[in-house]
Structures are given as structure tokens and as C-alpha cells.
Design a protein around this motif. Sequence first.
Motif, PDB file in Angstrom:
ATOM      1  N   GLY A   1       0.825  -1.199   0.000  1.00 17.31           N
ATOM      2  CA  GLY A   1       0.000   0.000   0.000  1.00 17.31           C
ATOM      3  C   GLY A   1       0.858   1.247   0.000  1.00 17.31           C
ATOM      4  N   GLY A   2       0.209   2.405   0.218  1.00 19.25           N
ATOM      5  CA  GLY A   2       0.920   3.668   0.239  1.00 19.25           C
ATOM      6  C   GLY A   2       0.732   4.438  -1.042  1.00 19.25           C
ATOM      7  N   LEU A   3       1.425   5.584  -1.144  1.00 14.20           N
ATOM      8  CA  LEU A   3       1.329   6.465  -2.297  1.00 14.20           C
ATOM      9  C   LEU A   3       2.453   6.168  -3.281  1.00 14.20           C
ATOM     10  CD1 LEU A   3       0.546   9.789  -0.403  1.00 14.20           C
ATOM     11  CD2 LEU A   3      -1.004   8.560  -1.925  1.00 14.20           C
ATOM     12  N   SER A   4       2.104   6.167  -4.559  1.00 14.58           N
ATOM     13  CA  SER A   4       3.111   5.899  -5.591  1.00 14.58           C
ATOM     14  C   SER A   4       2.807   6.742  -6.814  1.00 14.58           C
ATOM     15  CB  SER A   4       3.094   4.409  -5.963  1.00 14.58           C
ATOM     16  OG  SER A   4       1.846   4.054  -6.530  1.00 14.58           O
ATOM     17  N   GLY A   5       3.783   6.803  -7.708  1.00 15.65           N
ATOM     18  CA  GLY A   5       3.602   7.509  -8.965  1.00 15.65           C
ATOM     19  C   GLY A   5       3.437   9.001  -8.812  1.00 15.65           C
ATOM     20  N   ALA A   6       4.049   9.598  -7.805  1.00 17.38           N
ATOM     21  CA  ALA A   6       3.855  11.024  -7.552  1.00 17.38           C
ATOM     22  C   ALA A   6       4.406  11.864  -8.694  1.00 17.38           C
ATOM     23  CB  ALA A   6       4.534  11.410  -6.237  1.00 17.38           C
ATOM     24  N   ALA A   7       3.626  12.841  -9.118  1.00 20.95           N
ATOM     25  CA  ALA A   7       4.029  13.777 -10.161  1.00 20.95           C
ATOM     26  C   ALA A   7       3.181  15.032 -10.027  1.00 20.95           C
ATOM     27  CB  ALA A   7       3.848  13.162 -11.549  1.00 20.95           C
ATOM     28  N   ALA A   8       3.682  16.121 -10.564  1.00 24.24           N
ATOM     29  CA  ALA A   8       2.916  17.366 -10.501  1.00 24.24           C
ATOM     30  C   ALA A   8       1.550  17.172 -11.149  1.00 24.24           C
ATOM     31  CB  ALA A   8       3.680  18.477 -11.205  1.00 24.24           C
ATOM     32  N   CYS A   9       0.508  17.680 -10.502  1.00 19.91           N
ATOM     33  CA  CYS A   9      -0.834  17.593 -11.082  1.00 19.91           C
ATOM     34  C   CYS A   9      -0.903  18.460 -12.329  1.00 19.91           C
ATOM     35  CB  CYS A   9      -1.878  18.067 -10.075  1.00 19.91           C
ATOM     36  SG  CYS A   9      -2.070  17.023  -8.617  1.00 19.91           S
ATOM     37  N   PRO A  10      -1.324  17.900 -13.441  1.00 13.98           N
ATOM     38  CA  PRO A  10      -1.395  18.689 -14.676  1.00 13.98           C
ATOM     39  C   PRO A  10      -2.298  19.911 -14.515  1.00 13.98           C
ATOM     40  CG  PRO A  10      -1.691  16.346 -15.141  1.00 13.98           C
ATOM     41  CD  PRO A  10      -1.737  16.499 -13.658  1.00 13.98           C
ATOM     42  N   GLY A  11      -1.747  21.064 -14.845  1.00 12.69           N
ATOM     43  CA  GLY A  11      -2.548  22.284 -14.837  1.00 12.69           C
ATOM     44  C   GLY A  11      -2.873  22.829 -13.474  1.00 12.69           C
ATOM     45  N   LEU A  12      -2.240  22.323 -12.430  1.00 15.69           N
ATOM     46  CA  LEU A  12      -2.573  22.768 -11.081  1.00 15.69           C
ATOM     47  C   LEU A  12      -1.285  23.019 -10.298  1.00 15.69           C
ATOM     48  CD1 LEU A  12      -4.881  23.362  -9.134  1.00 15.69           C
ATOM     49  CD2 LEU A  12      -4.819  20.973  -8.432  1.00 15.69           C
ATOM     50  N   LYS A  13      -0.925  24.258 -10.172  1.00 14.34           N
ATOM     51  CA  LYS A  13       0.311  24.636  -9.504  1.00 14.34           C
ATOM     52  C   LYS A  13       0.228  24.369  -8.010  1.00 14.34           C
ATOM     53  CE  LYS A  13       3.485  28.537  -8.927  1.00 14.34           C
ATOM     54  NZ  LYS A  13       3.709  29.989  -9.217  1.00 14.34           N
ATOM     55  N   GLY A  14       1.294  23.781  -7.464  1.00 13.26           N
ATOM     56  CA  GLY A  14       1.391  23.601  -6.023  1.00 13.26           C
ATOM     57  C   GLY A  14       0.790  22.321  -5.503  1.00 13.26           C
ATOM     58  N   PHE A  15       0.381  21.388  -6.398  1.00 15.37           N
ATOM     59  CA  PHE A  15      -0.205  20.115  -5.975  1.00 15.37           C
ATOM     60  C   PHE A  15       0.484  18.956  -6.685  1.00 15.37           C
ATOM     61  CE2 PHE A  15      -3.487  22.916  -4.537  1.00 15.37           C
ATOM     62  CZ  PHE A  15      -4.068  22.268  -3.460  1.00 15.37           C
TER      63      PHE A  15
END
Length: 462
Positions: free
Chosen positions: A37-51
Amino acid sequence: MAPATVALAVAGLLTVSGTCTSAAPDRAAAARAGESGGLSGAAACPGLKGFTCATLTVPLDHRGGVPGRLGLKVATADNVKAPKGVLVFLTGGPGQPGVPFVERLSKVLAPVLKDYRLVMFDQRGTGANALQCPRLQQEMGSSDLTPPTARAVTDCAAAIGPDRRFYSTDDTVADLESLRRALGVRKLTLDGVSYGSYTAERYALAHPQHVARLVLDSVVPQTGYDPMDRAALRAAPRVLTAACRATGCTTDPAADLAAVVGRYGNGVDVIDALTTWEFVDPDYAEMIDALHKAANGDPGPLQGLIAGVREGGAASAEELSQGLHASTLCLDGRYPWGRADTPVAGREEALEKAGAELTPADYGPFDAATATGLGSMLSCLHWPRTPVPPLPPRHRRLPGVPVLLLGGDRDLSTPLEWLYDQKRLTPRARVVVVPGAAHSVQSRAADDKGRRAVFDFLLGRR
């Protein structure tokens, strides 16, 4: 307002941004993300600065009896060291995703987001991973109350299959606890709207040591949703009369409502339309006028508004999954026949018996046929027999953390009566009612009173 215009107005209710629109992780992808489990594949949210967008991997069956993993989309603000910790905003339905609303909610909550790290996620069975039930989706759209056909319901349950037993609020609460652990924080502040308030309450009951504060907006009480919607039926005269007084109308909408239901026997259509209309106009002006005309023998304008609401309420499963909606309500709910593990044979007789025992004090200006004929009831009447999780004690009090109960006095989706039901079970509740506001006070009310109350509450100013 012409029916086509009504449809356009209602259709706008479910418009969402394109945030985090990459392909949905299926179970295989979730398994590849890690069995732990846990969080994976982290990347900047497209079109959303700061997330940052990522995938939360959770078990299909938190009880461990059935193998399988799910991947849930998560959006997290990048201010990891926010001084007041994590604020998880929980959307409603059940069936509404969370991540597509990050941009909108980050603007609404901007005054507190230097102090809090905003996190939103797509609850299981929603968004890009929505449970797909095309016929039920077409028949119900975004409504809780539109009656579906039995075939649409049984087709939906068959399409989801035996896994439908893993979409209760208990499962979402377990997912939320997995999210807390994946974020590495000891406590969460939860802000839930509508069904999201119920999820927040259930999380607080299950994990009281991990809750810092609760904002409950447009409250569904922890005692659960009434499939007869009796509080809303009784509240309709109060809401319409208040709206009439505020706008200076010269009719008696409570009397007109009773006359219309008595004359045309269309209570289900009327309460369905009224409950949607609060999103179009919390003053209910055209609905009040149409009720008056119908009470005086001209049902055409009212029929046009009802048709427009139905047309405009169309929604895709990605916007609000009716498959998830039915799965969750049927697993969570208490019905005249019992719960979803009750044999289908005998349910109709139990419903008829319950309807025969109702009195006008139960349904106000409506009738027993309205109370027993709503979509939220009929979906689960026809839902196949399904194992259910145990429910927590109905009258156990919420933990003694600070709680803000927020509501609008024009809300029929979650009437104020529900807010006060929850207050009796909430030791440290502060109540804020916004005059003239309807459902989802934080994001929709014209009056800023509710939002200011949320900011003060979250920042500890009151």
C-alpha cells in the motif's frame, strides 16, 4: 425559465476541472504500485500549480478475505510542513470524485491553506475508477430521488458482481485511514460536505485518536440516511415559505404544494425537482410560481420544470457514479425490510406494510406513495442480496474534538433537521446556519457567513 434553460443550469452543477486526468490505475497497476500500500507515482498535477498527484494503493477487501488491490487518485498540496497539518476535504454523493474539485476547493479554502496542507482523493468506485452502470446512470443521472427501473438496478448489481460488497462507507473509512498512514501524520482535520460529512463522522467514530477537527457542511447525521426522506418532505413547506417571504411573493407555497400533490399524485417528481432546484435558485422563485399555477389547474409550467430538471440532471459515472451510489447506500442503509443481506422475496411486502403505517406527521404535505417511492428506496428494494458490514451503534457520541456544523436554511437535500439530529450526538459542536443558503454552503452560498465561520474555526480564532 424554459425547460432547455433549466437543463443547462442543472447540467452546470457537476462541471469539474480537468485536474489529474491521466489514465486511471486499474487493479493490476495498483498491485504493481506495491502490495504494502501507500502512495506511488507522484508527479505534478497537470494544470494545477502547487499540488502533487499520486496513487493510493488499498486492499479491495480490508478484512483480508478476498485478494485484490485498488488504486485511488490522490492530490496533495506541496506545503508538506503546514503548521496545522493535513486538511482532507471529502466530497459527497456517494459517488462524487474528489481530485477533479481540487482547483475549485483550493480557491474556496485559500485563506487557510498557508496553515493547512489540503488533500483530496477519489473515493473507491468514483472518478476515473467509477463503477459503471450505464442504464442506471441514464435513468438517475445526478439525482438521489429519481425512481429507477428494477432492471436498471439488477443489471447494475450484476455488472459490479460480488465485489459490490466492498463499497460501503466502512471501506471508504478504511481507505481514509490508509491515506493518513501514507501521509505519515498522526491526525487529520476533516472537512466533509453532504455524504462527505457522514464519511467524516464515521471516520471519527472509528479512529477518534486520529481526528483533530471536523467541519460538517450540509450534514448527513451519523445515524444514517432515511430512504423515505421524511425530514425533507416535512421541511419543504418551511423552506418554500421562507423563500417566498424573502422574495416578497404573494402566494402560499405550502398550501400550493399540498394541493398539487393531492391533485396530481406527483409527489416523487415534485420533491425530486425541488431538491435539485436549490442548486439552480435557492429562492425557488420559478418553482413557487409553477406550484401556484398547478394548484390552480395549470400544471404545464411545473411539468416543464420537472422535465428540465430531469434533462439537466444527466451525469456521467465519472462525475457521479450511480453504481457506487447504489452499492454504498444499499450496504449502509436500514430499510423497512432490513438491510441488503435480507432476501429479496418479501421486501415489497415489508415496504407496503411500512407505507400503510405512515401518517401525515411523517410526510407533511406529501403522501405515503412519495415516501415509499423515491429512488433511494427503490434502488435498494431491487438490489440483490449482498453481505453487509456491521454498523456502529447509532447513538454513540462523536469524540470530543472541536466540530463545526454548517447548514443553509433553504437546503432540502440535507435539511437543517438533520444538522440538529447530529448536534445531539456531538459534544463540542458549534452550529452556524446561513440564511438563504441551500446545499454545500462553503462552495455555493452567496452569503459569505459560512465560509468565514469555517476559516475562523480552522484557524482557531473562535
